[in-house]
Design a protein around this motif. Sequence first.
Motif, PDB file in Angstrom:
ATOM      1  N   GLY A  20       8.216   3.332  -4.251  1.00 33.60           N
ATOM      2  CA  GLY A  20       8.169   3.857  -2.890  1.00 33.60           C
ATOM      3  C   GLY A  20       9.526   3.998  -2.225  1.00 33.60           C
ATOM      4  O   GLY A  20       9.604   4.027  -1.000  1.00 33.60           O
ATOM      5  N   HIS A 209       5.015   1.532   1.279  1.00 34.65           N
ATOM      6  CA  HIS A 209       4.525   2.448   0.250  1.00 34.65           C
ATOM      7  C   HIS A 209       3.042   2.162   0.028  1.00 34.65           C
ATOM      8  O   HIS A 209       2.671   1.009   0.007  1.00 34.65           O
ATOM      9  N   PRO A 210       2.129   3.121  -0.113  1.00 38.39           N
ATOM     10  CA  PRO A 210       2.384   4.548  -0.335  1.00 38.39           C
ATOM     11  C   PRO A 210       2.340   5.423   0.924  1.00 38.39           C
ATOM     12  O   PRO A 210       2.355   6.643   0.791  1.00 38.39           O
TER      13      PRO A 210
END
Length: 405
Positions: A20, A209-210
């Motif tokens: 990420g 993240h994501p």
Amino acid sequence: MEFNHINFDTYFKHYPDENGYFGKYGGSYISADLQKAMDEITEAYFTICKSGKFISELRRIRKEFQGRPTPVSHLERLSNSLGNVQLYVKREDLNHTGAHKLNHCMGAALLAKYMGKKKVIAETGAGQHGVALATAAAYFGLECDIYMGSVDIKKQAPNVARMKILGANVVEVTHGLATLKEAVDAAFEAYAREYKDAIYCIGSVLGPHPFPMMVRDFQSVVGIEAREQFVGMTGELPDAIVACVGGGSNAAGFFSGFLNDPVDIYGVEPLGRGPKLGDHAASLKYGTEGIMHGFNSIMLKDENGDPAPVYSVASGLDYPSSGPEHAFLRDCGRVKYDVVNDDDTIDAFFALSRMEGIIPAIESAHAVAYGIQLAKQLKKGSVLINLSGRGDKDMDYIIEHYGIR
Ligand SMILES: *Cc1c(COP(=O)(O)O)cnc(C)c1O
């Protein structure tokens, strides 16, 4: 196309990387419990975003429910009043619910349905994200818990009413300053408890993240449509494109369609009342690297290193950081980030209303103001502006503070 050794032909393959990161920005700085939940979302997203069934269902929803594609409009009268540069706007104000936010909320809620979740959870400040998510939840028949500070609940009564009418549960957060930051913390805590039945839906290209990747991908429809429409209308690419940057979702989606093109890209942050800390929310211009809300980016900090108080006339832009991808695009020089203050924004708000019959959201009026400045500087060429939303939500504020000009 290359910029400082970043190859934009293959940009989306490498940014973010599997953890990420956009360069040094992004990542995931959260508790082990929440990490487990994020990993589950990441895995489901990577499976589902390649599924023909998911893609065609999202495409159908965008067309039949959201009213996409939204048009690109030529601002003929405004352009002529400024000189020879031609201004155009991508009309996210005409997306269902009146702004771009529904683009990623519909994607996230469809993902929730595919994962077998019963509920979506989010925080909201001004209430715009809460309304978009409540809309998506109603469409898919999902439960919806929106965490909101009690101060914001009082200030944003019309949006609270909208969320309730749409069937969402507005959870009042009373501790601390009882605004957005506390609401984010409360929503994350609830999610850590409920992640087996629920998914978290963040409001911009922010968080661990994501989310910065997923929200950008869902918003990329704006850039893909705009590029095709603009080329169809004029036979060429625009010389420059402009979007406002709060968290950065409308900008990330819009820019993604043009990163590999010979087009100058401008992100506009709110300068508010001026450059003093507390008077603006221009994190990319005045901030420094730091971690908050689960990700590493550029942020505005107070003397203790905590997120600083921020201000903008546009409540959708007053966040003390920006998405990690914007910090990266700034550092590598692909996007230029600049600022527009409250006064120029309000002038642009009235100019677009009076000369074009389009009342913009005050957030979007920042981008319009910058487009007007570019038109005066450039002398020729074309500028495409992302009009992220409509101004209906801002009527009371404008009348009270600025009157009818
Ligand atoms: C929320 C909002 C924004 C700011 O959010 P980004 O994530 O920076 O796009 C901009 N414009 C409108 C109309 C909004 O509602």
